[in-house]
Design a protein around this motif. Structure first.
Motif, PDB file in Angstrom:
ATOM      1  N   ILE A  63      -5.347  18.289  -7.501  1.00 33.75           N
ATOM      2  CA  ILE A  63      -4.470  17.361  -8.210  1.00 33.75           C
ATOM      3  C   ILE A  63      -3.716  18.166  -9.256  1.00 33.75           C
ATOM      4  O   ILE A  63      -4.250  19.056  -9.896  1.00 33.75           O
ATOM      5  CB  ILE A  63      -5.294  16.230  -8.858  1.00 33.75           C
ATOM      6  CG1 ILE A  63      -5.939  15.388  -7.782  1.00 33.75           C
ATOM      7  CG2 ILE A  63      -4.425  15.378  -9.764  1.00 33.75           C
ATOM      8  CD1 ILE A  63      -6.809  14.276  -8.294  1.00 33.75           C
ATOM      9  N   GLY A  64      -2.457  17.857  -9.464  1.00 32.14           N
ATOM     10  CA  GLY A  64      -1.642  18.576 -10.420  1.00 32.14           C
ATOM     11  C   GLY A  64      -0.775  19.637  -9.775  1.00 32.14           C
ATOM     12  O   GLY A  64       0.043  20.250 -10.439  1.00 32.14           O
ATOM     13  N   LYS A  92       5.027  16.042  -8.253  1.00 35.19           N
ATOM     14  CA  LYS A  92       3.700  16.407  -8.745  1.00 35.19           C
ATOM     15  C   LYS A  92       2.675  15.579  -7.986  1.00 35.19           C
ATOM     16  O   LYS A  92       2.841  14.369  -7.817  1.00 35.19           O
ATOM     17  CB  LYS A  92       3.591  16.116 -10.238  1.00 35.19           C
ATOM     18  CG  LYS A  92       2.259  16.521 -10.831  1.00 35.19           C
ATOM     19  CD  LYS A  92       2.256  16.305 -12.325  1.00 35.19           C
ATOM     20  CE  LYS A  92       0.926  16.757 -12.895  1.00 35.19           C
ATOM     21  NZ  LYS A  92       0.889  16.555 -14.344  1.00 35.19           N
ATOM     22  N   ILE A  94      -0.425  13.529  -7.767  1.00 39.57           N
ATOM     23  CA  ILE A  94      -1.210  12.768  -8.737  1.00 39.57           C
ATOM     24  C   ILE A  94      -2.421  12.097  -8.109  1.00 39.57           C
ATOM     25  O   ILE A  94      -3.295  11.616  -8.815  1.00 39.57           O
ATOM     26  CB  ILE A  94      -0.339  11.703  -9.449  1.00 39.57           C
ATOM     27  CG1 ILE A  94       0.301  10.761  -8.429  1.00 39.57           C
ATOM     28  CG2 ILE A  94       0.712  12.377 -10.317  1.00 39.57           C
ATOM     29  CD1 ILE A  94       1.040   9.592  -9.033  1.00 39.57           C
ATOM     30  N   TYR A 104       2.031  11.168  -4.806  1.00 38.67           N
ATOM     31  CA  TYR A 104       3.021  12.081  -5.364  1.00 38.67           C
ATOM     32  C   TYR A 104       3.955  11.333  -6.299  1.00 38.67           C
ATOM     33  O   TYR A 104       4.279  10.168  -6.089  1.00 38.67           O
ATOM     34  CB  TYR A 104       3.838  12.744  -4.249  1.00 38.67           C
ATOM     35  CG  TYR A 104       2.979  13.508  -3.288  1.00 38.67           C
ATOM     36  CD1 TYR A 104       2.582  14.801  -3.570  1.00 38.67           C
ATOM     37  CD2 TYR A 104       2.530  12.921  -2.109  1.00 38.67           C
ATOM     38  CE1 TYR A 104       1.760  15.508  -2.691  1.00 38.67           C
ATOM     39  CE2 TYR A 104       1.710  13.611  -1.228  1.00 38.67           C
ATOM     40  CZ  TYR A 104       1.339  14.905  -1.530  1.00 38.67           C
ATOM     41  OH  TYR A 104       0.525  15.580  -0.663  1.00 38.67           O
ATOM     42  N   GLU A 105       4.416  12.048  -7.333  1.00 32.06           N
ATOM     43  CA  GLU A 105       5.323  11.467  -8.311  1.00 32.06           C
ATOM     44  C   GLU A 105       6.539  12.380  -8.448  1.00 32.06           C
ATOM     45  O   GLU A 105       6.393  13.607  -8.607  1.00 32.06           O
ATOM     46  CB  GLU A 105       4.607  11.361  -9.653  1.00 32.06           C
ATOM     47  CG  GLU A 105       5.464  10.876 -10.783  1.00 32.06           C
ATOM     48  CD  GLU A 105       4.693  10.858 -12.101  1.00 32.06           C
ATOM     49  OE1 GLU A 105       4.151  11.917 -12.494  1.00 32.06           O
ATOM     50  OE2 GLU A 105       4.621   9.795 -12.699  1.00 32.06           O
ATOM     51  N   THR A 107       9.100  14.125 -10.451  1.00 39.65           N
ATOM     52  CA  THR A 107       9.178  14.472 -11.873  1.00 39.65           C
ATOM     53  C   THR A 107      10.608  14.798 -12.302  1.00 39.65           C
ATOM     54  O   THR A 107      10.971  14.528 -13.456  1.00 39.65           O
ATOM     55  CB  THR A 107       8.260  15.664 -12.202  1.00 39.65           C
ATOM     56  OG1 THR A 107       8.592  16.772 -11.378  1.00 39.65           O
ATOM     57  CG2 THR A 107       6.797  15.274 -12.012  1.00 39.65           C
TER      58      THR A 107
END
Length: 110
Positions: A63-64, A92, A94, A104-105, A107
């Motif tokens: 994660i990350g 990113k 998540i 996923y996000e 960014t």
């Protein structure tokens, strides 16, 4: 010894398969976001060669992790001249699974 090698090979194949599936999820998410954020027509189609996905952080599957997605959009102006623009999307991770778009996000995008 043979059993250990078989287990290691199985784990390697499974991790490669999961990574390919994660990349496919990111590609589909990037296509949707490109249409929405760049205000492209709904029927816009992309081929895999127009989308380049790069993992930009160390740590496989963690994660990350961030992904850099470059999408090349080809169009024509009124005179028939081809216009090629490359847009960059940063995602990113998540979620833990990585096999769902919710993992996923977005960014940033340019």
């Amino acid at each position: 010894m043979k059993k250990l090698m078989l287990v290691l090979i199985t784990v390697l194949v499974a991790s490669c398969s999961t990574q390919d599936k994660q990349e496919g999820v990111i590609r589909e998410l990037a296509k949707k976001d490109a249409i929405e954020k760049l205000q492209l027509p709904e029927g816009t189609k992309f081929s895999d060669e127009n989308i380049d996905v790069t993992e930009t952080a160390d740590g496989e599957g963690a994660i990350g992790v961030t992904y850099l997605v470059k999408i090349t959009v080809k169009s024509q102006d009124r005179d028939g001249n081809e216009i090629v623009k490359t847009h960059t999307f940063n995602y990113k991770k998540i979620g833990e699974g990585g096999l769902s778009e919710q993992d996923y996000e977005l960014t940033s995008f340019e």
